[in-house]
Scaffold this motif. Structure first.
Motif, PDB file in Angstrom:
ATOM      1  N   GLN A   1      -1.081 -16.896  13.113  1.00  0.00           N
ATOM      2  CA  GLN A   1      -0.835 -16.930  11.512  1.00  0.00           C
ATOM      3  C   GLN A   1      -1.011 -15.705  11.055  1.00  0.00           C
ATOM      4  OE1 GLN A   1      -3.176 -20.183  10.101  1.00  0.00           O
ATOM      5  NE2 GLN A   1      -1.736 -21.934  10.707  1.00  0.00           N
ATOM      6  N   ALA A   2      -2.363 -14.826  11.500  1.00  0.00           N
ATOM      7  CA  ALA A   2      -2.476 -13.705  11.081  1.00  0.00           C
ATOM      8  C   ALA A   2      -1.496 -12.596  11.148  1.00  0.00           C
ATOM      9  CB  ALA A   2      -3.818 -13.372  11.599  1.00  0.00           C
ATOM     10  N   ALA A   3      -0.793 -12.997  12.451  1.00  0.00           N
ATOM     11  CA  ALA A   3       0.194 -11.889  12.665  1.00  0.00           C
ATOM     12  C   ALA A   3       1.474 -12.197  11.914  1.00  0.00           C
ATOM     13  CB  ALA A   3       0.579 -11.949  14.416  1.00  0.00           C
ATOM     14  N   ARG A   4       1.894 -13.482  11.729  1.00  0.00           N
ATOM     15  CA  ARG A   4       2.912 -13.587  10.576  1.00  0.00           C
ATOM     16  C   ARG A   4       2.610 -12.922   9.413  1.00  0.00           C
ATOM     17  NH1 ARG A   4       3.054 -19.343  10.436  1.00  0.00           N
ATOM     18  NH2 ARG A   4       2.864 -19.422  12.642  1.00  0.00           N
ATOM     19  N   THR A   5       1.435 -13.197   8.720  1.00  0.00           N
ATOM     20  CA  THR A   5       1.168 -12.553   7.426  1.00  0.00           C
ATOM     21  C   THR A   5       1.243 -10.943   7.434  1.00  0.00           C
ATOM     22  OG1 THR A   5      -0.313 -14.562   7.206  1.00  0.00           O
ATOM     23  CG2 THR A   5      -0.686 -12.349   5.713  1.00  0.00           C
ATOM     24  N   LEU A   6       0.831 -10.450   8.456  1.00  0.00           N
ATOM     25  CA  LEU A   6       0.933  -9.004   8.654  1.00  0.00           C
ATOM     26  C   LEU A   6       2.234  -8.605   8.832  1.00  0.00           C
ATOM     27  CD1 LEU A   6      -2.056  -8.130  10.679  1.00  0.00           C
ATOM     28  CD2 LEU A   6      -1.871  -7.700   8.318  1.00  0.00           C
ATOM     29  N   LYS A   7       3.094  -9.301   9.157  1.00  0.00           N
ATOM     30  CA  LYS A   7       4.611  -8.988   9.323  1.00  0.00           C
ATOM     31  C   LYS A   7       5.425  -9.015   8.047  1.00  0.00           C
ATOM     32  CE  LYS A   7       5.235 -10.332  14.263  1.00  0.00           C
ATOM     33  NZ  LYS A   7       6.169 -11.436  14.934  1.00  0.00           N
ATOM     34  N   LEU A   8       4.612  -9.948   7.223  1.00  0.00           N
ATOM     35  CA  LEU A   8       5.215  -9.992   5.766  1.00  0.00           C
ATOM     36  C   LEU A   8       4.735  -9.276   4.872  1.00  0.00           C
ATOM     37  CD1 LEU A   8       5.409 -14.066   5.347  1.00  0.00           C
ATOM     38  CD2 LEU A   8       7.354 -12.619   5.887  1.00  0.00           C
ATOM     39  N   ALA A   9       3.651  -8.597   5.195  1.00  0.00           N
ATOM     40  CA  ALA A   9       2.879  -7.756   4.036  1.00  0.00           C
ATOM     41  C   ALA A   9       3.687  -6.424   4.146  1.00  0.00           C
ATOM     42  CB  ALA A   9       1.319  -7.531   4.627  1.00  0.00           C
ATOM     43  N   VAL A  10       3.700  -5.791   2.946  1.00  0.00           N
ATOM     44  CA  VAL A  10       4.520  -4.522   2.645  1.00  0.00           C
ATOM     45  C   VAL A  10       3.339  -3.663   1.887  1.00  0.00           C
ATOM     46  CG1 VAL A  10       6.541  -5.493   2.739  1.00  0.00           C
ATOM     47  CG2 VAL A  10       5.668  -5.317   0.516  1.00  0.00           C
ATOM     48  N   LYS A  11       3.642  -2.097   2.249  1.00  0.00           N
ATOM     49  CA  LYS A  11       2.839  -1.469   1.416  1.00  0.00           C
ATOM     50  C   LYS A  11       3.274  -1.307  -0.266  1.00  0.00           C
ATOM     51  CE  LYS A  11       2.705   2.693   2.814  1.00  0.00           C
ATOM     52  NZ  LYS A  11       2.850   3.918   3.755  1.00  0.00           N
ATOM     53  N   PRO A  12       2.231  -1.212  -1.066  1.00  0.00           N
ATOM     54  CA  PRO A  12       2.725  -1.336  -2.477  1.00  0.00           C
ATOM     55  C   PRO A  12       3.417  -0.052  -2.984  1.00  0.00           C
ATOM     56  CG  PRO A  12       0.450  -0.772  -2.212  1.00  0.00           C
ATOM     57  CD  PRO A  12       0.838  -1.274  -0.790  1.00  0.00           C
ATOM     58  N   GLY A  13       4.425  -0.042  -3.876  1.00  0.00           N
ATOM     59  CA  GLY A  13       4.884   1.413  -4.155  1.00  0.00           C
ATOM     60  C   GLY A  13       4.152   2.011  -5.028  1.00  0.00           C
ATOM     61  N   ARG A  14       4.692   3.200  -5.395  1.00  0.00           N
ATOM     62  CA  ARG A  14       3.915   4.114  -6.215  1.00  0.00           C
ATOM     63  C   ARG A  14       3.345   3.438  -7.665  1.00  0.00           C
ATOM     64  NH1 ARG A  14       3.025   9.895  -6.210  1.00  0.00           N
ATOM     65  NH2 ARG A  14       4.640   9.834  -4.434  1.00  0.00           N
ATOM     66  N   GLU A  15       4.383   2.910  -8.239  1.00  0.00           N
ATOM     67  CA  GLU A  15       4.072   2.576  -9.497  1.00  0.00           C
ATOM     68  C   GLU A  15       3.083   1.180  -9.387  1.00  0.00           C
ATOM     69  OE1 GLU A  15       7.821   1.063 -11.283  1.00  0.00           O
ATOM     70  OE2 GLU A  15       8.443   3.206 -11.309  1.00  0.00           O
ATOM     71  N   GLU A  16       3.040   0.567  -8.358  1.00  0.00           N
ATOM     72  CA  GLU A  16       2.291  -0.556  -8.220  1.00  0.00           C
ATOM     73  C   GLU A  16       0.956  -0.136  -7.857  1.00  0.00           C
ATOM     74  OE1 GLU A  16       1.876  -4.922  -5.927  1.00  0.00           O
ATOM     75  OE2 GLU A  16       3.519  -3.376  -5.346  1.00  0.00           O
TER      76      GLU A  16
ATOM     77  N   TRP B   1      -0.186   3.057  -8.758  1.00  0.00           N
ATOM     78  CA  TRP B   1      -0.988   3.504 -10.015  1.00  0.00           C
ATOM     79  C   TRP B   1      -1.521   2.515 -10.839  1.00  0.00           C
ATOM     80  CZ3 TRP B   1      -3.336   7.550 -11.176  1.00  0.00           C
ATOM     81  CH2 TRP B   1      -3.424   8.017 -12.559  1.00  0.00           C
ATOM     82  N   LEU B   2      -0.818   1.347 -11.121  1.00  0.00           N
ATOM     83  CA  LEU B   2      -1.356   0.359 -11.945  1.00  0.00           C
ATOM     84  C   LEU B   2      -2.438  -0.231 -11.408  1.00  0.00           C
ATOM     85  CD1 LEU B   2      -0.631  -1.455 -14.273  1.00  0.00           C
ATOM     86  CD2 LEU B   2       0.413  -2.849 -12.951  1.00  0.00           C
ATOM     87  N   SER B   3      -2.454  -0.452 -10.176  1.00  0.00           N
ATOM     88  CA  SER B   3      -3.934  -0.899  -9.627  1.00  0.00           C
ATOM     89  C   SER B   3      -4.941  -0.087  -9.910  1.00  0.00           C
ATOM     90  CB  SER B   3      -3.665  -1.352  -8.028  1.00  0.00           C
ATOM     91  OG  SER B   3      -2.914  -2.222  -7.911  1.00  0.00           O
TER      92      SER B   3
END
Length: 60
Positions: free
Chosen positions: A9-24, A26-28
């Motif tokens: 399940q952890a591997a499946r979650t990590l495969k779906l995870a993506v890095k945030p874009g520049r705008e996201e 900066w908002l964070s």
């Protein structure tokens, strides 16, 4: 839940995870800085009110 299923399940979650874009990202950062500033301001106001309640030493 066994360790093997948890790892799958952890591997499946990590495969779906993506890095945030520049705008996201900066908002964070802006939201985090706003929160830190708000907490600091609240602490300053509490300290200021407490110093007035206790009483400042008289100037000589």
């Amino acid at each position: 839940m066994g360790i093997k299923s948890w790892l799958q399940q952890a591997a499946r979650t990590l495969k779906l995870a993506v890095k945030p874009g520049r705008e996201e990202l900066w908002l964070s950062i802006k939201i985090s800085l706003l929160g830190i500033g708000a907490v600091g301001l609240i602490g300053f106001v509490i300290k200021l009110v407490a110093s007035f309640l206790v009483g400042a030493p008289a100037a000589s």
